[in-house]
Every structure is written in C-alpha cells, then in structure tokens.
Design a protein around this motif. Structure first.
Motif, PDB file in Angstrom:
ATOM      1  N   LEU A  87      17.627  -5.009 -24.007  1.00  0.00           N
ATOM      2  CA  LEU A  87      18.194  -6.040 -23.146  1.00  0.00           C
ATOM      3  C   LEU A  87      19.675  -5.771 -22.938  1.00  0.00           C
ATOM      4  CD1 LEU A  87      17.768  -8.696 -21.671  1.00  0.00           C
ATOM      5  CD2 LEU A  87      18.254  -9.902 -23.777  1.00  0.00           C
ATOM      6  N   VAL A 126      20.471  -3.176 -20.387  1.00  0.00           N
ATOM      7  CA  VAL A 126      20.389  -3.732 -19.028  1.00  0.00           C
ATOM      8  C   VAL A 126      21.695  -4.419 -18.661  1.00  0.00           C
ATOM      9  CG1 VAL A 126      19.223  -5.415 -17.578  1.00  0.00           C
ATOM     10  CG2 VAL A 126      17.915  -4.063 -19.199  1.00  0.00           C
ATOM     11  N   PHE A 171      21.636  -4.749  -7.431  1.00  0.00           N
ATOM     12  CA  PHE A 171      20.736  -4.434  -8.543  1.00  0.00           C
ATOM     13  C   PHE A 171      19.298  -4.736  -8.132  1.00  0.00           C
ATOM     14  CE2 PHE A 171      19.066  -4.677 -12.782  1.00  0.00           C
ATOM     15  CZ  PHE A 171      18.445  -5.896 -12.931  1.00  0.00           C
ATOM     16  N   VAL A 200      15.528  -0.998 -14.773  1.00  0.00           N
ATOM     17  CA  VAL A 200      15.063  -2.275 -15.298  1.00  0.00           C
ATOM     18  C   VAL A 200      13.720  -2.654 -14.694  1.00  0.00           C
ATOM     19  CG1 VAL A 200      15.566  -4.727 -15.278  1.00  0.00           C
ATOM     20  CG2 VAL A 200      17.346  -3.125 -15.847  1.00  0.00           C
ATOM     21  N   HIS A 243      11.070  -0.760 -16.414  1.00  0.00           N
ATOM     22  CA  HIS A 243      10.819  -1.221 -17.775  1.00  0.00           C
ATOM     23  C   HIS A 243       9.940  -2.460 -17.775  1.00  0.00           C
ATOM     24  CE1 HIS A 243      11.280  -2.439 -21.837  1.00  0.00           C
ATOM     25  NE2 HIS A 243      12.111  -3.416 -21.567  1.00  0.00           N
ATOM     26  N   TYR A 244      10.265  -3.419 -16.887  1.00  0.00           N
ATOM     27  CA  TYR A 244       9.498  -4.656 -16.891  1.00  0.00           C
ATOM     28  C   TYR A 244       8.307  -4.604 -15.946  1.00  0.00           C
ATOM     29  CZ  TYR A 244      13.389  -6.465 -19.515  1.00  0.00           C
ATOM     30  OH  TYR A 244      14.346  -6.666 -20.457  1.00  0.00           O
ATOM     31  N   ALA A 245       8.256  -3.546 -15.122  1.00  0.00           N
ATOM     32  CA  ALA A 245       7.117  -3.302 -14.233  1.00  0.00           C
ATOM     33  C   ALA A 245       6.842  -4.452 -13.267  1.00  0.00           C
ATOM     34  CB  ALA A 245       5.854  -2.969 -15.030  1.00  0.00           C
ATOM     35  N   VAL A 247      15.690 -11.777  -9.507  1.00  0.00           N
ATOM     36  CA  VAL A 247      16.045 -11.206 -10.814  1.00  0.00           C
ATOM     37  C   VAL A 247      17.547 -11.076 -10.960  1.00  0.00           C
ATOM     38  CG1 VAL A 247      14.014  -9.870 -11.371  1.00  0.00           C
ATOM     39  CG2 VAL A 247      15.714  -8.890  -9.890  1.00  0.00           C
ATOM     40  N   THR A 265      20.386 -12.724 -14.473  1.00  0.00           N
ATOM     41  CA  THR A 265      20.907 -11.581 -15.219  1.00  0.00           C
ATOM     42  C   THR A 265      22.351 -11.308 -14.836  1.00  0.00           C
ATOM     43  OG1 THR A 265      18.702 -10.756 -14.721  1.00  0.00           O
ATOM     44  CG2 THR A 265      20.105  -9.371 -16.062  1.00  0.00           C
ATOM     45  N   GLY A 307      13.132 -17.305 -14.141  1.00  0.00           N
ATOM     46  CA  GLY A 307      14.021 -16.252 -13.673  1.00  0.00           C
ATOM     47  C   GLY A 307      14.410 -15.276 -14.753  1.00  0.00           C
ATOM     48  N   LEU A 309      14.384 -12.258 -17.112  1.00  0.00           N
ATOM     49  CA  LEU A 309      13.827 -10.930 -16.975  1.00  0.00           C
ATOM     50  C   LEU A 309      13.139 -10.515 -18.267  1.00  0.00           C
ATOM     51  CD1 LEU A 309      13.873  -8.698 -14.924  1.00  0.00           C
ATOM     52  CD2 LEU A 309      16.003  -7.909 -15.877  1.00  0.00           C
ATOM     53  N   ASP A 310      13.724 -10.910 -19.376  1.00  0.00           N
ATOM     54  CA  ASP A 310      13.325 -10.377 -20.658  1.00  0.00           C
ATOM     55  C   ASP A 310      12.802 -11.469 -21.573  1.00  0.00           C
ATOM     56  OD1 ASP A 310      13.987  -7.680 -22.393  1.00  0.00           O
ATOM     57  OD2 ASP A 310      13.915  -9.506 -23.580  1.00  0.00           O
ATOM     58  N   SER A 321      11.123 -10.353 -24.445  1.00  0.00           N
ATOM     59  CA  SER A 321      10.637  -9.513 -25.548  1.00  0.00           C
ATOM     60  C   SER A 321      10.814 -10.202 -26.890  1.00  0.00           C
ATOM     61  CB  SER A 321      11.358  -8.165 -25.537  1.00  0.00           C
ATOM     62  OG  SER A 321      12.748  -8.361 -25.571  1.00  0.00           O
ATOM     63  N   ARG A 355       2.843  -9.473 -19.129  1.00  0.00           N
ATOM     64  CA  ARG A 355       3.151  -8.041 -19.156  1.00  0.00           C
ATOM     65  C   ARG A 355       3.816  -7.653 -20.468  1.00  0.00           C
ATOM     66  NH1 ARG A 355       3.671  -4.682 -14.015  1.00  0.00           N
ATOM     67  NH2 ARG A 355       1.448  -4.850 -13.766  1.00  0.00           N
ATOM     68  N   GLU A 356       4.689  -8.526 -20.946  1.00  0.00           N
ATOM     69  CA  GLU A 356       5.344  -8.228 -22.208  1.00  0.00           C
ATOM     70  C   GLU A 356       4.335  -8.249 -23.340  1.00  0.00           C
ATOM     71  OE1 GLU A 356       8.534  -7.352 -22.358  1.00  0.00           O
ATOM     72  OE2 GLU A 356       8.336  -6.971 -24.493  1.00  0.00           O
ATOM     73  N   ARG A 413       2.635  -5.063 -23.194  1.00  0.00           N
ATOM     74  CA  ARG A 413       3.535  -3.993 -23.615  1.00  0.00           C
ATOM     75  C   ARG A 413       3.642  -3.923 -25.126  1.00  0.00           C
ATOM     76  NH1 ARG A 413       7.281  -3.185 -20.223  1.00  0.00           N
ATOM     77  NH2 ARG A 413       7.598  -5.405 -19.997  1.00  0.00           N
TER      78      ARG A 413
END
Lengths: 278, 292, 415
Positions: free
Chosen positions: B12, B15, B41, B204, B207-209, B215, B219, C220, C222-223, C225, C253-254, C257
């Motif tokens: 993370l 990114v 981005f 990115v 990675h997250y597909a 997005v 971020t 929103g 992104l991560d 994990s 998806r995570e 993964r």
C-alpha cells in the motif's frame, strides 16, 4: 415563486454563508480547505439542540456558531505556524478528520445520518445569509478590515507597524468557523436530513470555488459565485452525459479569462450608489 | 498475521509513494498542488487496462499508461497552468481541479462507472515464504516503485535537467536570470509527474485487477498526506513516508479498528505539519510556502 | 313456452343487452376518455457521477416503456410523457429535480430517486408537495416508513430478506462461524453489516467471530488487504460482505488473492453481473427480486426487449445486462400507468392535486399488479410486498435456490 426556484434560492443562501466563511479567512491571507468541517460541526450541533433538546432554532444556531467559533480559534493557533499551501493542506486534513469523526459518531447516526429537524423557509435562510453578508460588508468599511488586508498583503510589515497579526489571523478563523457553522445549521434544517458525506472535501472546495469564481476581493462576489455554482448544474441539464465535464471546462475558462473572479472592486463600484470622488 | 500485515502495508505504501512523488514534483518545483494528478493516475490505469484486455504485452501497457497520462499532463500545463503561473496559488490549483472533474467525466463515459475488471488469472501466482504470502504483482509494484524512485532521484540530482529543476524550485526569477528556460522546465516537471502517475496507475490497477473512475480521489488525498509527511520536496522522503503511512494504516485496521484509520493518517499529517513541517527527511526548516 | 315465460325471457334478454352495451360503451369511452391529453410522469435517476451506469440504463428502460405504451394507444387515449432528470447521486440535486418535476413540469408522480441518501432528503419534500415518489433501489431500513403517505419503495427491507437468506446459506454450506466486513461509508451497507446481519446470523445459531470488532472499509478504498488478512486469521466458515457490489468486488478479489476461498453472504446490494466476474469459484448467496438470467416468463420477455437497446448505447459497456434497478423502475412506472388508467384521473391541469392524490391512494391499495416476478403490493411502511429469490452466484451465473415473499404472513405473492 415556484417551489423549484425557492429550493435553488435556499441552496444559494446556504452556500453563500459557506463561501463567506472562506472569504473571511482568505482576507487575512490564509486559505482554508476544511471549512466543511466547521459546517458539519454546526449542522450536527444545531440539529442535536433542536431535535434532542428542544431548543428553538435561532438560539440553537447561535450556540452552535459560538461553539464552532471557539473551535476555529483553537485551530487558528497552530495555523499560525503554517503558511500558504501547507496551511491549506493542514485544513484539508482537519476537514477530513471531522468527517471521519462524524462517520463514527453513532450517537447521531454515524453513516446512517440524522433526521428529525423542522423544515425552515427560504426567507429565514436569507435573513441569516443576507444578515451576515451585510455584517461583513459593514466590516469591510472598518479599521479592522484594514488590519486584515494589511496582514494579507504583507504580514511582516504589518507586524512591524504594530498590528496584532496573531489576533487578526486567529480571529478570522474563529469568525469564519462561526459563519460556516450557521451555514451547516441552516443546511440541516432545510434538507431535514444530514449525513457525514455532506461535509467532505467536495463541500470545502465548493466554498472556495464560490469565492474564487464570484470574486475574491469583494464580499458580494460570494453571492455571484454561490448563485453560479447552484444554477450551473441546473442550466447545464441539456448536456446530460457531459454535464460535469462542461462544468469543469467552464471553471477553467473563468479562471483563465478573469482570474480575480467575476465581481471585483471596479465592477462593484459601477453598481454601488456611492458617488465617485471627483 | 503481523508479518503478512507488514507486507500489505509495504505494498500500500508503495502505491502512495508513487502518487506522492507525482504531487511532490509539481509541488516542490512549481509550488502548486496539482489536483489533477489523482485523475492522471486513474486514466493511466484505464489506458493500461485497455491495452491488457486487448491481449497486448504488459510492458506495452505500462508504457501506454505512462504516455497517455503524460500527454494529458502536457495539456493541463499548457491550458491550465502556463497562463496562470503568476497568479496566487489557489487559481492554478482550482484550474487543475477543473481538469480533474473533466477527466472523471470522460472516464465514466468511456469506460462506465462500474468497476472494470481484469480476468482473474491476473490475481494468481502467490509465493509463500512461511507465514507470509506475497503475490507476483505485489512484487512487481514494490520493485517498480523502488526503481522509479531511484530513477527520479538520479534525474533530479545527477542530470542537468534535474539541476535546472532544483534551481527553479529554489528561486524561479533568479534561475531565469541565470539563463534557465523556466517555462520549458515547468513543462518537463509536469511531464515527469504525468509519467509517474500513469505508471502508478497501471501498476496499481494490475495489482488490484480492478479499476473505477473514482480510484484517484481517496488515494490522492492520502498521497498528499504522504507527501507532506515525507517532506514535500524530498524524493527519498516519499519513499520512506509511503511505506510508513501504509504500515500505519494497515496496523490501525488490524489492531485498532478500521473506523479510525482516516483519523490516524490525517492526524499524523497535521502533527508533522505542526511539529516538523519540512517532513521526516526534510532539511532546513522551510515552512515558507508561496503566499496564497 | 308460456306467454309469461316468453315475456320474462324477453325482458331479461333486453336488460342483458342493455347492460352489455352500456358496459361496452363505457369501456370504450373510458379507453378514449383522456384522448388529446397528456399524462406526464417524472423520474429522477443518477445519470452522471458515481452510479452513472445505473442512471443511464434506467433511462433506456424508461424510454423503452414510454414507446411501448404510446405505440399501444397510450393511457386511455392520452399520450404518455416521461420527464427524466439526472441527480448525479447528489441529494441536493435530487431535491431540486423533484421540485422541478412537481412544480414546473407538473408531473403526476415521480419514479426515483435511486440512492437512499437522496431518498432521505427527497421523501420529506414529496410529502410537503403532495406527490408520490417511489424509489427503485433504496433498501436502507425505515426510509419510506418515516415519510408516509407519499413515499414508496419498490424494494424489500433488507431485514426481511436476510431472514430467508441466512437459513439457506447455513444449510447449503454448513456454516457455523462467520466474520463480517462492511462498507462503513455506505449507510445501507453499514446498517446491514452492523445490525441486521449479525442479529439474524446469531438467531440462526451461527457465531460471529469478530462480533466486537466488525471489519470495515470505506467506499472508494483501493486496498483492503489488511482487513482480509485479518478475516483470514479468524478462519471463519463463511464471510458476510455488506457493501455495494462495486465495492464488494474489491473485497472478493482480495479474498481470492490471499487464498480465502469461503462462501459469501450479503444483501441485495451484491446482486449484479459484475460481481460474478470477481472470483467465480467463490459462491455468493444473496437475495434478489430480479436478475438478468431469471427464468420467469415476464422477466425473460423484459430482458429480451431491453438488452439489445442497452447494448446499442454508446456510453454503456458492450456486455451490459439489465439490472435489478432497471426491473424495479420499469415496474414502478408500470404501476403509475395502471393507476392512471384505473384511478379515474382526468389529466387536466386544474385537477393536478386531485389526480396526484388518486395515484397515491391507488398505490397504497395496489392489488394484483403483475410485476416481472409476480404480483406486487405495498405494506404500511411503503415497502414492496413482492416475491424474492435467494440466489447463488457461482462460476459466472446466478441460480435461484429459494423463493420467498416479503409479506408479513409469507403468502400473497402468487405462485
């Protein structure tokens, strides 16, 4: 007046107050990107007072404004250490923190929002908006405003001349916060439902946009800016799919062609009733 | 679990570092906050995805994303920044905001508002090292970040272009007096930030597909926080601060509760601004920003 | 036959003829009663912004319906006109749209708004102005209930749906423990994830492993994990994912993964075509009132008509399918049309208020309206009583597993 235009007028009044809150702080040379935080505090505080504690609206607004003003002053102190874009980023962070806090504030609904407020009329909103606008315009004639402009133009010189720049800057933050809080309280009672998402970065930027587009050097500029921001999405309806892009393009256009904003001192003087010195 | 969380935090953080660097380039040298970088981005990511879905090779996708973003950055510089470069800082910043609104609309119209997903074979290939599992894409992101940061540092510190950029950052007027072509270099700064943002977008996205037109927004704001914490003008600062914030965020979620995560990140940013405005790796105390 | 009988028979026959002709004439008259007038209906959909795709498919659906109705002769001879406004999923714009529809365009009823946030703000105004507003997607508990009598929702309260979803889920996958993750920024997802699901899951004898520390993320993000690693460490039998499908995709998806392949359960927000692509081997159990590959005859006809139109649109993805929200708004406007035909409206400008009241009363007492999945009516809270299906998404397709009905008694949704 059609209910549609009444609604738009109400939105304009509420946005005007928010824009003025940015304007006041901007007048001392500080850019605040977090005024939506103060608006949120005002909205939730006022709603809590009227719904949970049965306080009538006007005193509730005043109490909330006072509370937010205190918060603004508290924020003003650390803000003194920061200049320009760094201050802007710090206020941005502050705004996001307030939103995050409200999201977790289960007592008033958290992400589920809060409702129960009584609906208010457009007239009431504009009594406040117009009142604050008049207050600021009167203030602009005063010595206090001269001090603020001095701090804006050259802080070092201002302090050398003996002006209390600290008090001016902090006071501006406090005043701005109070006005933003009133905007929030009115927002809450116009839409009768509030949620944290209403008071995020988008909203703070909206305030700044209204000031910059409408005219950043005179208070009535905020009126033009607010009106524009409320009316544009409606007027651009015919473009449907590209509405937002058209708005972005218009924004850039205005900034490129008239960077002081639509209304500036010269234009304002044309419309004012005061006689020009011969 | 803690080791795995550390890995999550590093990814993370990588990114954030990439995006923070894009912001930093423009911010440090031109003194403005380019709010359109988050959308560069995003568009970079979409361009990369389009290339991959068309069955073209991966490096081409990254290149396409970078070039696409750089192209848009050039447009933004010419239309939105150049004419406004002598105005108070808010004006060009709001102009970049206008561009970011346009870009979001374009992305929504071209690709739709639903998430665009890569076929899920891109999610595979995990390597297990004991209690930690790390994906192939994750390694690519981490590796690319370090590479890009090093490359950027090299350009800024060892090449003549870099020297010129630093001169402009120091004092634009004096630099011009000394013969530095300020206008061209401002364009170069924009292009570099576009290339970085585009690369970040593709990496990115891979990675997250999955990618959506929004997005960039969340971020982006965090990346600004990372930039501040690392030191607005310090390239290596972004490399340190990115993983730091990434790990802080991840640990907050893992042990503190997901709710207070934003609080922690922005709180840290404000703390740094107040206590050490030059950032973690900042040098002399330079809290003089251009006047608003 | 005697004379008396013949006379009685004669008068009976005449009477019948008379009655028959009158009824026929009346019906024919009614069918052309509104000829030359216009029945104007409004719609508020999010055609730009975060949910642009939903708004755009809704618009195509409505235009299709408008054309179908007008080609078939209109509403008792009157032409149907649909005025559609975009609210960009922003509550303030939704309110302005409603005011414009009610005040300027003088519509008889409004379909929409879509999001619960917009409904919370629009429904009170609908009550103020005296116009029916029916949402095609809002499922946050209590929104219509707080705004009677003018607010309706063609959706089922998530609490009711979960009561049928969870028992199936438990049985199908032998679930004894779950962990919960939800979208904290989305009001409906947060309510389902923190209150509804944990309660119903426990009622069914399933343990919520992270009961005191429900995992969340923000719209929103992104991560996720960190959250999924934590989920994995709890080692649950299943995962409750309470979020809109566009966000759920990120979580799923995570999960894939990180190798957490466990069945998922959630609310109607998960239903979509997109989510089936996220990780086809992870089964997803959720309630739906419609999905594109549904086998019911009316649903299939709807899809056959709508899908080609959707795919022709330049600003929509090429493999798009009709969504639950398209089906819902189609039904809503269908209800308004039926109300316009049968409730005795005049479509005259001076009768606007009265016509709106007639539509409202018709909606409140709606009986036997044929929706795409069966008959629909509304309960006292303004939420729909209609058939729903517990569907399981696996390997790229939805399959109906259980059929339920959202009425209090469980019956009344047809067979």
């Amino acid at each position: 007046m059609s209910t549609y235009y009444a609604g738009l007028l109400a939105d304009t009044g509420i946005l005007l107050l928010g824009a003025l809150s940015v304007y006041i702080i901007l007048a001392t040379g500080q850019l605040s990107l977090g005024n939506a935080g103060f608006m949120g505090i005002g909205a939730y505080a006022t709603s809590y007072l009227t719904v949970e504690m049965g306080v009538p609206l006007t005193p509730a607004l005043l109490i909330a404004a006072f509370g937010a003003g205190i918060m603004g002053i508290i924020i003003g102190f650390p803000a003194l250490r920061l200049k320009g874009i760094y201050l802007a980023m710090a206020t941005l962070g502050f705004g996001e923190m307030v939103r995050s806090f409200l999201l977790n504030f289960e007592t008033m609904g958290g992400s589920g929002g809060f409702s129960g407020m009584q609906h208010i009329s457009v007239t009431y909103i504009w009594l406040w908006a117009g009142g604050v606008l008049l207050l600021i315009m009167l203030l602009e004639q005063s010595r206090l405003w001269l001090e603020m402009r001095a701090v804006h133009d050259d802080e070092t010189a201002a302090s050398l001349v003996g002006l209390n720049t600290t008090a001016t800057k902090i006071g501006a933050f406090g005043f701005g916060a109070a006005v933003a809080a009133i905007s929030g309280g009115l927002f809450a009672h116009h839409h009768v439902y509030i949620e944290p998402a209403n008071f995020g970065f988008d909203r703070s930027i909206e305030f700044v946009l209204a000031v910059i587009l409408g005219g950043s050097t005179v208070a009535p500029g905020a009126v033009i800016g607010s009106g524009l921001l409320v009316m544009l999405p409606e007027m651009l309806r015919f473009i449907s799919d590209w509405r937002l892009a058209a708005f972005g393009a218009l924004l850039i256009l205005v900034l490129l062609t008239r960077r002081q904003g639509i209304l500036d001192r010269n234009l304002f003087r044309l419309f004012s009733l005061r006689k020009q010195p011969s | 679990m803690i080791l795995q969380q550390l890995v999550n935090g590093l990814t993370l953080g990588a990114v954030y570092t990439l995006i923070a660097l894009s912001f930093s380039l423009v911010m440090g040298i031109l003194g403005i906050l380019n709010l359109a970088i988050a959308e560069l981005f995003m568009i970079g990511g979409y361009i990369g995805f389009t290339v991959i879905i068309a069955q073209l090779p991966l490096p081409l996708a990254i290149l396409a994303g970078m070039c696409g973003a750089a192209l848009i950055a050039i447009i933004i510089e010419k239309v939105g920044y150049q004419p406004l470069r002598n105005t108070p800082v808010i004006t060009p910043m709001l102009s970049t905001l206008g561009f970011s609104i346009i870009l979001q609309n374009v992305a929504t119209n071209v690709w739709g508002s639903d998430p665009l997903q890569l076929p899920d074979q891109f999610l595979g290939h995990r390597f297990e090292f004991g209690p930690i599992s790390i994906g192939a894409m994750q390694l690519l992101v981490l590796g690319s970040t370090v590479f890009l940061v090093a490359l950027l540092a090299f350009v800024v510190q060892r090449t003549s272009i870099g020297r010129a950029l630093r001169a402009i950052a120091e004092n634009r007027d004096v630099a011009r007096l000394l013969g530095v072509p300020a206008d061209r270099l401002m364009l170069i700064a924009f292009i570099l930030s576009g290339l970085l943002a585009g690369a970040a977008g593709v990496l990115v996205g891979l990675h997250y597909a999955a990618i959506t037109p929004y997005v960039g927004v969340e971020t982006g704001l965090k990346a600004i926080a990372v930039m501040v914490i690392g030191g607005t003008t310090r390239i290596w600062g972004a490399l340190v601060a990115g993983p730091l914030i990434g790990i802080a965020e991840v640990m907050t979620v893992a042990y503190g509760g997901s709710q207070i995560r934003d609080f922690v990140v922005y709180g840290l940013m404000i703390l740094i601004l107040l206590l050490r405005p030059q950032g973690i790796l900042g040098g002399a105390r330079t809290d003089q920003g251009p006047r608003v | 036959m005697s004379n008396v009988t013949r006379r009685n028979f004669g008068s009976a026959f005449t009477a019948a003829l008379f009655v028959g002709t009158s009824v026929f004439a009346l019906h024919a008259a009614q069918a052309q009663e509104l000829k030359g007038r216009e029945v104007v209906l409004g719609a508020i959909v999010p055609s730009s912004g975060h949910f642009a795709e939903w708004g755009r498919t809704n618009t195509v659906t409505l235009k299709m319906l408008e054309k179908q109705v007008n080609d078939a002769g209109g509403i008792n001879g009157a032409k149907l006109k649909l005025v559609i406004y975009d609210d960009a999923a922003r509550p303030a714009q939704a309110t302005n749209s409603l005011r414009k529809l009610a005040g300027d365009d003088k519509v008889l009823a409004v379909a929409g708004p879509l999001t619960s946030s917009a409904c919370e703000v629009v429904f009170p105004v609908a009550n103020q102005l005296g116009i029916v507003s029916t949402s095609q997607a809002s499922s946050k508990p209590g929104v219509a209930k707080a705004n009677r009598p003018w607010a309706f929702r063609n959706t089922i309260d998530e609490g009711i749906l979960a009561k049928t979803t969870v028992p199936y889920y438990k049985k199908a996958y032998d679930i004894k423990t779950v962990a919960v993750i939800y979208d904290a920024k989305d009001a409906t997802a947060a309510t389902v994830g923190t209150r509804i699901m944990p309660a119903i899951v426990k009622e069914n004898g399933i343990q919520v492993l992270n009961e005191n520390d429900l995992l969340s993320f923000n719209t929103g993000d992104l991560d996720v994990s960190a959250q999924v690693t934590k989920l994995k460490s709890l080692n649950p039998d299943g995962v409750v994912v309470s979020a809109d499908y566009s966000q759920a995709v990120t979580v799923i998806r995570e999960m894939k993964r990180q190798g957490l392949i466990k069945p998922i359960v959630g609310a109607t927000q998960l239903i979509s075509s997109a989510i089936l692509k996220a990780a086809p081997e992870i089964p997803i159990v959720a309630p739906a009132t419609f999905y594109a590959t549904q086998k019911a005859e009316a649903a299939q006809k709807f899809v056959a008509q709508l899908q080609p139109l959707l795919r022709k649109e330049s600003n929509l993805p090429p493999e798009i399918e009709p969504s639950m929200y398209d089906a819902n708004i189609y039904e809503i406007v269908g209800m308004y049309i039926e109300a316009a035909k049968k409730a005795g409206i005049t479509a005259k400008p001076e009768d606007l208020e009265k016509d709106r009241v007639k539509i409202r009363d018709y909606m409140a007492k709606l009986q036997g309206f044929q929706g795409l999945g069966g008959p629909i009516s509304f309960n006292e809270d303004g939420d729909a009583i209609k058939a729903f299906y517990i569907v399981e998404g696996k390997n790229g397709a939805w399959e109906t597993k259980v059929r339920g009905c959202s009425s209090a008694s469980g019956g009344g949704c047809g067979s």
